[in-house]
Write a protein that holds these residues in place. Structure first.
Motif, PDB file in Angstrom:
ATOM      1  N   THR A  40       0.072   6.359   6.654  1.00  0.00           N
ATOM      2  CA  THR A  40       0.324   7.299   5.558  1.00  0.00           C
ATOM      3  C   THR A  40       2.037   7.327   5.802  1.00  0.00           C
ATOM      4  OG1 THR A  40       0.120   8.977   6.695  1.00  0.00           O
ATOM      5  CG2 THR A  40      -1.926   8.395   5.715  1.00  0.00           C
ATOM      6  N   GLN A  44       1.382  13.177   5.069  1.00  0.00           N
ATOM      7  CA  GLN A  44       0.615  12.999   3.816  1.00  0.00           C
ATOM      8  C   GLN A  44      -0.879  12.615   4.339  1.00  0.00           C
ATOM      9  OE1 GLN A  44       1.430  13.644   0.841  1.00  0.00           O
ATOM     10  NE2 GLN A  44       3.399  14.221   1.528  1.00  0.00           N
ATOM     11  N   LEU A  95       1.122   7.594  -1.429  1.00  0.00           N
ATOM     12  CA  LEU A  95       1.173   8.317  -0.290  1.00  0.00           C
ATOM     13  C   LEU A  95       0.899   7.437   0.893  1.00  0.00           C
ATOM     14  CD1 LEU A  95      -1.439  10.952  -1.613  1.00  0.00           C
ATOM     15  CD2 LEU A  95       0.848  11.303  -1.409  1.00  0.00           C
TER      16      LEU A  95
END
Length: 161
Positions: A40, A44, A95
């Motif tokens: 990620t 996030q 993300l």
């Protein structure tokens, strides 16, 4: 030990959070799938895990330590649906920094076939004899839990107790 005693013990263990009942789709469905590793964007991880937990294709999500942040088991009715999820959903999320995926080509064993071999044959056979009674007790507990919740207006779907 009789089924009622076992059911009471299981209920106590469940209420203490030491045991739980879970379910999964039978491997007999033989849906196509993939093991997916995700890195990620910094900070996030939780947002991505919560977001992907809403996707029916992501049947398991593991938060890990190491070079990958998440490992998913992805299943879908067709290979095309698996690829669409990987390419159209995961690869397009801002993300997510990187996605690595590995198609599942063959299921070697599933959970119901796995054994620790910690019990002797006598104990295993005794448990097999109780399987029907325990299953009925579990279903009854699940139904009662759903009935109580739905009667109070807080449940729309049956849920385990």
């Amino acid at each position: 030990m009789d089924p009622v005693t076992l059911a009471r013990r299981l209920e106590r263990l469940e209420s203490e959070g030491l045991a739980w009942v879970t379910g999964y789709a039978s491997s007999k469905l033989a849906w196509p799938g993939a093991i997916v590793e995700i890195e990620t964007q910094p900070g996030q991880l939780q947002d991505v895990a919560v977001l992907l937990a809403q996707d029916p294709e992501a049947v398991t999500i593991d938060i890990t330590a190491g070079s990958r942040d998440l490992i998913l088991t992805v299943l879908a009715p067709t290979s095309e649906a698996v690829y669409a999820y990987l390419l159209d959903r995961l690869e397009t999320l801002d993300l997510i920094a990187k996605v690595y995926w590995h198609p599942i080509s063959k299921l070697l064993k599933e959970a119901s076939q796995w054994r620790l071999r910690a019990l002797g044959n006598v104990k295993v056979n005794a448990l097999r004899g109780l399987k029907g009674a325990l299953a009925k007790a579990t279903v009854r507990r699940m139904w009662m839990s759903w009935y109580v919740k739905s009667s109070s207006g807080t449940a729309g779907q049956p849920q385990a107790a």
